[in-house]
Design a protein around this motif. Sequence first.
Motif, PDB file in Angstrom:
ATOM      1  N   TRP A  12       0.837  -1.198   0.000  1.00 31.95           N
ATOM      2  CA  TRP A  12       0.000   0.000   0.000  1.00 31.95           C
ATOM      3  C   TRP A  12       0.876   1.254   0.000  1.00 31.95           C
ATOM      4  CZ3 TRP A  12      -2.745   2.607   4.537  1.00 31.95           C
ATOM      5  CH2 TRP A  12      -3.745   3.453   4.090  1.00 31.95           C
ATOM      6  N   GLY A  13       1.930   1.248   0.814  1.00 33.36           N
ATOM      7  CA  GLY A  13       2.843   2.390   0.846  1.00 33.36           C
ATOM      8  C   GLY A  13       3.534   2.605  -0.488  1.00 33.36           C
ATOM      9  N   ALA A  14       3.907   1.515  -1.157  1.00 37.81           N
ATOM     10  CA  ALA A  14       4.535   1.639  -2.476  1.00 37.81           C
ATOM     11  C   ALA A  14       3.562   2.228  -3.489  1.00 37.81           C
ATOM     12  CB  ALA A  14       5.042   0.277  -2.948  1.00 37.81           C
ATOM     13  N   LEU A  15       2.312   1.818  -3.421  1.00 40.93           N
ATOM     14  CA  LEU A  15       1.312   2.392  -4.331  1.00 40.93           C
ATOM     15  C   LEU A  15       1.095   3.882  -4.060  1.00 40.93           C
ATOM     16  CD1 LEU A  15      -1.414  -0.411  -4.464  1.00 40.93           C
ATOM     17  CD2 LEU A  15       0.203   0.227  -6.240  1.00 40.93           C
ATOM     18  N   LEU A  16       1.032   4.259  -2.780  1.00 39.76           N
ATOM     19  CA  LEU A  16       0.882   5.680  -2.449  1.00 39.76           C
ATOM     20  C   LEU A  16       2.090   6.481  -2.890  1.00 39.76           C
ATOM     21  CD1 LEU A  16      -0.705   5.456   1.108  1.00 39.76           C
ATOM     22  CD2 LEU A  16      -1.797   6.267  -0.986  1.00 39.76           C
TER      23      LEU A  16
END
Length: 76
Positions: A60-64
Amino acid sequence: MASQSKQATYLIGGIIAALALWGVYLAIGSYLGMGENTRQYDIRRGLIVVGCMGTFLLFWGALLWHRQRNLPSDDE
């Protein structure tokens, strides 16, 4: 605009912290889980839960991070 950006950062940080705490809570519950008739403590179950939650949060952090990189900045 900077105020909205700061609020969004705090909101996302709060959500990530809440999910991490929830994952730890679930891992503790998994570790302390009941067996058939007796308690069976098994650290592997807790580690699996923490690993899955950590993987989810990293994804999720990588997508954000990727989304933030592709958004036009306020300076442009």
